[in-house]
Design an enzyme around this catalytic site. Structure first.
Site, PDB file in Angstrom:
ATOM      1  N   HIS A 198      11.167 -40.746 -45.209  1.00  0.00           N
ATOM      2  CA  HIS A 198       9.774 -40.939 -45.635  1.00  0.00           C
ATOM      3  C   HIS A 198       9.641 -42.187 -46.501  1.00  0.00           C
ATOM      4  CE1 HIS A 198      11.530 -38.589 -48.962  1.00  0.00           C
ATOM      5  NE2 HIS A 198      10.964 -39.549 -49.630  1.00  0.00           N
ATOM      6  N   GLU A 443      16.153 -43.552 -20.550  1.00  0.00           N
ATOM      7  CA  GLU A 443      17.056 -43.670 -21.701  1.00  0.00           C
ATOM      8  C   GLU A 443      18.440 -43.095 -21.414  1.00  0.00           C
ATOM      9  OE1 GLU A 443      15.151 -41.644 -24.945  1.00  0.00           O
ATOM     10  OE2 GLU A 443      14.358 -40.086 -23.649  1.00  0.00           O
ATOM     11  N   ASP A 467      18.338 -45.028 -27.212  1.00  0.00           N
ATOM     12  CA  ASP A 467      19.215 -44.049 -26.560  1.00  0.00           C
ATOM     13  C   ASP A 467      19.945 -44.649 -25.363  1.00  0.00           C
ATOM     14  OD1 ASP A 467      19.336 -41.719 -28.029  1.00  0.00           O
ATOM     15  OD2 ASP A 467      17.452 -40.940 -27.242  1.00  0.00           O
ATOM     16  N   CYS A 514       9.901 -49.372 -25.360  1.00  0.00           N
ATOM     17  CA  CYS A 514       9.350 -48.833 -26.613  1.00  0.00           C
ATOM     18  C   CYS A 514      10.431 -48.622 -27.666  1.00  0.00           C
ATOM     19  CB  CYS A 514       8.603 -47.528 -26.359  1.00  0.00           C
ATOM     20  SG  CYS A 514       9.645 -46.192 -25.775  1.00  0.00           S
TER      21      CYS A 514
END
Length: 583
Positions: A198, A443, A467, A514
């Site tokens: 975070h 991926e 990945d 992406c």
């Protein structure tokens, strides 16, 4: 004191220079002792009261959120409230007190440690980082139990001092961050955290340089030390020499000038020098992130990671978000994008059970029950998510993206379930886009090597480079011991990328990237040269990539890229890729 350098994880770009302000660690050394039978209920009540107090504190912080606070802060406070309400936190420590006769602090720490160990088993990096949220909630309750003072009570309120303040902490909770709202500060350094912690997400949203995962920075850096954060490289320089300080001040000024220049590109179409239009999309984690995407000039969302909504799923007594709760989040994102397409990825988490003899797949979660495998094994949960995504498609253009597909039967099963979800919505009289495009994440090397299977069945493809690299090179991307082997320009990776883009173009199927490669300006021209027309990245990276595209000429880059794809030697590839930026 001699100057020294620390290396961590770069999570937010830029240079910060200032004085260190150390926050006391909330991870308190608590007393461990056994209590008598007659003290049990009093100890249970003490813990219950502490939990209730923290609930009130978090609600008060949420109510006082300023309008200009980053949306991420409110979202993380919501998460902390949910964690605090979870029986794994609110009830299990009480059982430990009753059964083992531990004092309240010991019981709470025992349970937090057990939950943390479970989170360590999660393959998905974003979800694994949520372990820190659980620890912070526990630490906040511990503060109430022990009566310790606020960690930020001694912060300077002088705006001039604040502007040059570098916050150094073991970790920083979202609610602690809110205490900075009336002050400006230059950057963050934390011992804990990763790309998806975070602290990293908020640092990116505030556009503040940060370096996380520094291990023992809070022990090595002293109060008021001069500190430089090189956010681009995840480097922290403590007590720099005057010469180093001046060099970084010059770099800082240069970055400020470059950012001002970049901001003028927001409304400029992403078109190469020779007139080829490129689509630039944003990756988001939360519906509120759409604002950052729009501010950066994104023409749509290329990846909405739905994992955040499911982050509570690592406990045994977890409560999954309802269909309506999911729908509302997706709808908010779609509405906020005002007619621009939103690509929502179905749940992409890993094997989330602790290692046990009965669950052998958890011994290697990267190769276990994760992403679409997990969803197909939990059909009720998956159907609920599919209905929620479909319902959101009634409010604007939505594309549905499925992660980690590798087999024809997985594709067929998924498509069948999507049709079933549509039939259920028709029966319930609920609106959706009947022609919603369905795409596959490429991926897994098996998917990249059998693309005709995908081209026949799917409407679009999205390459998840993180990945794809991990699986092709057999390198765990979060294992520091093999991190040096993770190489996006390995010849095998370049082959899989270029062939996927080429086969997609031949079959007239849109292909996007992406993963992290899409936002890396050092690789923008390489991807353009392979024929990539659609990039999706973190909003903060978008304008830099756009500038690279505007300065690129495909007629020059494409033949050079073809030569690179024939190379095998790493040094030659690296040199040629670097040379593309001079093209």
């Amino acid at each position: 004191m001699a100057s020294f350098t620390l290396h961590g994880i770069p999570v937010s770009r830029g240079i910060a220079i200032g004085r260190a302000h150390l926050l006391a660690s909330a991870a308190l050394e608590v007393k461990h002792y056994l209590i008598g039978e007659e003290q049990v209920e009093a100890e249970v009540e003490r813990l219950q009261n502490a939990i209730a107090t923290v609930h009130q504190e978090l609600q008060a912080v949420w109510r006082e959120l300023p309008q200009d606070a980053p949306a991420e802060l409110g979202a993380f406070i919501d998460v902390h409230v949910l964690i605090l309400s979870d029986p794994m936190i609110s009830e299990m420590p009480l059982e430990i007190i009753r059964e083992r006769h531990y004092n309240a602090e010991w019981a709470l720490v025992t349970q937090i440690d057990e939950l943390s160990a479970q989170f360590d088993e999660i393959e998905d990096a974003y979800l694994r980082e949520r372990k820190n949220d659980i620890q912070q909630v526990g630490e906040r309750v511990l503060k109430v139990l022990t009566g310790s003072a606020s960690t930020l009570a001694n912060l300077s309120s002088s705006p001039d001092q604040g502007a040059h303040m570098i916050v150094v902490a073991h970790d920083i909770s979202p609610s602690d961050m809110l205490q900075f709202r009336d002050r400006t500060f230059a950057g963050f350094i934390t011992d804990l955290g990763g790309q998806n912690s975070h602290t990293a997400i908020v640092a990116r949203s505030l556009d503040i340089p940060a370096a996380v995962g520094m291990y023992n920075a809070s022990a090595l850096i002293a109060q008021d030390d001069w500190v430089i954060i090189d956010g681009d490289n995840g480097v922290v320089i403590v007590d720099p020499t005057p010469m180093v300080l001046n060099q970084y001040r010059e770099r800082q000024q240069q970055l400020v000038r470059e950012r001002k220049k970049l901001s003028k590109l927001k409304k400029t179409p992403a078109v190469t020098k020779d007139g080829v239009e490129i689509t630039l999309l944003a990756n988001i984690e939360l519906p509120q992130d759409t604002q950052a995407a729009l501010d950066a000039g994104a023409v749509g969302i290329g990846l909405f990671r739905s994992e955040f909504l499911f982050m509570g799923s690592a406990g045994h007594n977890h409560r999954l978000p309802t269909e309506d709760e999911q729908f509302e989040s997706y709808r908010q994102a779609v509405a906020a994008m005002k007619g621009r397409p939103v690509t929502i990825r179905t749940l992409d988490i890993g094997a989330d059970k602790p290692i046990s003899a009965a669950d052998e797949t958890a011994l290697n979660p990267a190769l276990g029950l994760r992403a679409i495998r997990y969803c197909l094994a939990e059909p009720q949960m998956f159907m609920s998510q599919l209905r929620a995504i479909l319902r959101a498609s009634a409010y604007g253009p939505v594309k549905l993206l499925v992660p980690m597909l590798a087999h024809a039967h997985e594709i067929d099963q998924t498509l069948t379930m999507i049709e079933q979800a549509k039939a259920q919505l028709r029966e319930a009289g609920k609106k959706f886009d009947p022609l919603i495009p369905v795409g596959a994440m490429i991926e897994v090397p098996a998917a990249a090597l059998t693309l005709p299977l995908f081209a026949q069945r799917m409407d679009f493809l999205s390459i998840g480079t993180n990945d794809l690299i991990q699986y092709t090179l057999a390198v765990d991307r979060v294992d520091h011991e093999v991190a040096h082997l993770y190489n996006p320009i390995h010849p095998a990776i370049l082959y899989l990328l270029s062939s996927t883009i080429a086969i997609g173009a031949k079959a007239n199927i849109p292909v996007s990237v992406c993963g992290e490669m899409a936002g890396d300006i050092k690789l923008t021209r390489l991807l353009l040269g392979m024929g990539l027309k659609e990039f999706s990245m973190h909003p903060a990276q978008l304008l830099s990539v756009k500038q690279e595209i505007l300065n690129s000429d495909l007629s020059v880059i494409t033949p050079r890229t073809r030569k690179i794809l024939r190379l095998m030697e790493p040094a030659a590839i690296a040199e040629a890729v670097a040379g593309l930026r001079a093209a």
